[in-house]
Scaffold this motif. Structure first.
Motif, PDB file in Angstrom:
ATOM      1  N   MET A  68       0.780  -1.156   0.013  1.00  0.00           N
ATOM      2  CA  MET A  68      -0.142   0.080   0.089  1.00  0.00           C
ATOM      3  C   MET A  68       0.864   1.329   0.054  1.00  0.00           C
ATOM      4  O   MET A  68       1.860   1.307   0.622  1.00  0.00           O
ATOM      5  CB  MET A  68      -0.899   0.118   1.294  1.00  0.00           C
ATOM      6  CG  MET A  68      -1.760  -1.035   1.139  1.00  0.00           C
ATOM      7  SD  MET A  68      -3.255  -0.703   0.673  1.00  0.00           S
ATOM      8  CE  MET A  68      -4.411  -1.429   2.112  1.00  0.00           C
ATOM      9  N   SER A  69       0.527   2.402  -0.644  1.00  0.00           N
ATOM     10  CA  SER A  69       1.301   3.456  -0.670  1.00  0.00           C
ATOM     11  C   SER A  69       0.231   4.687  -0.469  1.00  0.00           C
ATOM     12  O   SER A  69      -1.096   4.477  -0.921  1.00  0.00           O
ATOM     13  CB  SER A  69       2.001   3.505  -2.117  1.00  0.00           C
ATOM     14  OG  SER A  69       1.196   3.650  -3.271  1.00  0.00           O
ATOM     15  N   VAL A 118     -11.211   2.664   3.367  1.00  0.00           N
ATOM     16  CA  VAL A 118      -9.554   2.985   3.001  1.00  0.00           C
ATOM     17  C   VAL A 118      -9.371   4.102   3.790  1.00  0.00           C
ATOM     18  O   VAL A 118     -10.009   4.842   4.182  1.00  0.00           O
ATOM     19  CB  VAL A 118      -9.828   3.349   1.550  1.00  0.00           C
ATOM     20  CG1 VAL A 118      -8.141   3.801   1.109  1.00  0.00           C
ATOM     21  CG2 VAL A 118     -10.275   2.108   0.610  1.00  0.00           C
ATOM     22  N   GLU A 144      -4.603   5.618   1.448  1.00  0.00           N
ATOM     23  CA  GLU A 144      -3.754   4.302   1.583  1.00  0.00           C
ATOM     24  C   GLU A 144      -4.082   3.245   0.624  1.00  0.00           C
ATOM     25  O   GLU A 144      -5.186   2.890   0.957  1.00  0.00           O
ATOM     26  CB  GLU A 144      -3.459   3.885   2.803  1.00  0.00           C
ATOM     27  CG  GLU A 144      -2.673   4.749   3.868  1.00  0.00           C
ATOM     28  CD  GLU A 144      -1.142   4.799   3.628  1.00  0.00           C
ATOM     29  OE1 GLU A 144      -0.718   3.961   2.993  1.00  0.00           O
ATOM     30  OE2 GLU A 144      -0.630   5.507   4.296  1.00  0.00           O
ATOM     31  N   VAL A 145      -3.762   3.245  -0.692  1.00  0.00           N
ATOM     32  CA  VAL A 145      -4.469   2.159  -1.726  1.00  0.00           C
ATOM     33  C   VAL A 145      -3.338   1.542  -2.233  1.00  0.00           C
ATOM     34  O   VAL A 145      -2.009   1.934  -2.318  1.00  0.00           O
ATOM     35  CB  VAL A 145      -5.195   3.020  -2.493  1.00  0.00           C
ATOM     36  CG1 VAL A 145      -6.452   3.664  -1.779  1.00  0.00           C
ATOM     37  CG2 VAL A 145      -4.508   4.131  -3.328  1.00  0.00           C
ATOM     38  N   ASN A 146      -4.075   0.364  -2.694  1.00  0.00           N
ATOM     39  CA  ASN A 146      -2.577  -0.386  -3.555  1.00  0.00           C
ATOM     40  C   ASN A 146      -2.697  -0.033  -4.686  1.00  0.00           C
ATOM     41  O   ASN A 146      -3.638   0.780  -5.309  1.00  0.00           O
ATOM     42  CB  ASN A 146      -2.991  -1.968  -3.329  1.00  0.00           C
ATOM     43  CG  ASN A 146      -4.129  -2.380  -4.015  1.00  0.00           C
ATOM     44  OD1 ASN A 146      -4.663  -2.045  -4.665  1.00  0.00           O
ATOM     45  ND2 ASN A 146      -4.857  -3.273  -3.289  1.00  0.00           N
ATOM     46  N   PHE A 147      -1.712  -0.653  -5.792  1.00  0.00           N
ATOM     47  CA  PHE A 147      -1.574  -0.048  -7.153  1.00  0.00           C
ATOM     48  C   PHE A 147      -2.782  -0.247  -8.044  1.00  0.00           C
ATOM     49  O   PHE A 147      -3.232   0.575  -8.612  1.00  0.00           O
ATOM     50  CB  PHE A 147      -0.621  -0.894  -7.777  1.00  0.00           C
ATOM     51  CG  PHE A 147      -0.172  -0.607  -9.232  1.00  0.00           C
ATOM     52  CD1 PHE A 147       0.209   0.650  -9.703  1.00  0.00           C
ATOM     53  CD2 PHE A 147      -0.713  -1.545 -10.179  1.00  0.00           C
ATOM     54  CE1 PHE A 147       0.593   0.849 -10.929  1.00  0.00           C
ATOM     55  CE2 PHE A 147      -0.602  -1.079 -11.410  1.00  0.00           C
ATOM     56  CZ  PHE A 147       0.129   0.014 -11.906  1.00  0.00           C
ATOM     57  N   PHE A 148      -3.637  -1.364  -7.623  1.00  0.00           N
ATOM     58  CA  PHE A 148      -4.797  -1.681  -8.423  1.00  0.00           C
ATOM     59  C   PHE A 148      -5.870  -0.776  -8.147  1.00  0.00           C
ATOM     60  O   PHE A 148      -6.783  -0.193  -9.071  1.00  0.00           O
ATOM     61  CB  PHE A 148      -5.101  -3.209  -8.299  1.00  0.00           C
ATOM     62  CG  PHE A 148      -4.266  -3.966  -8.750  1.00  0.00           C
ATOM     63  CD1 PHE A 148      -3.994  -4.149 -10.224  1.00  0.00           C
ATOM     64  CD2 PHE A 148      -3.414  -4.869  -7.887  1.00  0.00           C
ATOM     65  CE1 PHE A 148      -3.026  -5.145 -10.844  1.00  0.00           C
ATOM     66  CE2 PHE A 148      -2.463  -5.774  -8.293  1.00  0.00           C
ATOM     67  CZ  PHE A 148      -2.287  -5.965  -9.697  1.00  0.00           C
ATOM     68  N   LYS A 179      -5.569   2.476  -6.971  1.00  0.00           N
ATOM     69  CA  LYS A 179      -5.427   3.714  -7.161  1.00  0.00           C
ATOM     70  C   LYS A 179      -5.932   4.298  -8.338  1.00  0.00           C
ATOM     71  O   LYS A 179      -6.566   5.399  -8.521  1.00  0.00           O
ATOM     72  CB  LYS A 179      -3.658   3.760  -7.417  1.00  0.00           C
ATOM     73  CG  LYS A 179      -3.162   5.176  -7.379  1.00  0.00           C
ATOM     74  CD  LYS A 179      -1.744   5.246  -7.549  1.00  0.00           C
ATOM     75  CE  LYS A 179      -1.255   6.741  -7.459  1.00  0.00           C
ATOM     76  NZ  LYS A 179       0.184   6.778  -7.522  1.00  0.00           N
TER      77      LYS A 179
END
Length: 172
Positions: free
Chosen positions: A1-2, A103, A128-132, A134
């Motif tokens: 997560m970013s 989220v 804070e979400v993962n690449f997919f 985003k």
């Protein structure tokens, strides 16, 4: 997560940085926004600028808002979400973090002086979400940042101040 961040455009507010920042000392003062949306004159003006279906959404959204000194509670289709103040850097920044959201969300309201009687305002929304995810959240979060900045910059700060102090002299 970013952490994905979405920033609004810089808006000009017709009050000094310290006056604008002071309105966020006690978030109960934001209930003035909810009260204004109930005003028939404001509703008429909004109906001229906003499509009817969006206006109904706005009314429902406003009815689901409640305020505390350091938190804003939002009743939404996703459940009850709270934005709680996690940091204040007077008179430059107020940082919020979400509680109860699917989220993790963050909101920053940044203020800078722009002459003696104006200030600049920018809203940043982070998630804070993962690449997919985003790609799925980018547009709604950008709209949230822009919408919040537009709403805060459009507030009638003098009337809001009168609402706060209840002084007849401030209502002029």
């Amino acid at each position: 997560m970013s952490l994905a961040k979405y920033e609004s455009e810089v808006k000009i507010v017709p009050q000094s940085q310290s006056v604008v920042y002071s309105r966020f000392d006690d978030l109960n003062s934001l209930s003035a926004i909810k009260d204004r949306l109930s005003d028939p004159t404001v509703q008429q003006k909004l109906s001229e600028q906003v499509p009817a279906d969006k206006l109904d959404e706005l009314r429902k959204y406003a009815q689901g808002l409640s305020f505390e000194a350091d938190a804003i509670h939002i009743a939404s289709p996703m459940g009850n979400i709270t934005l709680r103040v996690v940091e204040r850097e007077a008179p430059k920044c107020i940082k919020f973090a979400s509680e109860g959201s699917p989220v993790q969300l963050y909101v920053w309201i940044q203020l800078l002086p722009h002459g003696a009687y104006e200030s600049k305002l920018r809203v940043t929304v982070g998630a804070e979400v993962n690449f997919f995810m985003k790609g799925m959240v980018a547009k709604p979060l950008q709209q949230a940042a822009d919408g919040l900045a537009n709403m805060l910059s459009a507030l009638r700060w003098c009337k809001w101040r009168a609402y706060q102090t209840n002084s007849p002299l401030d209502r002029k």
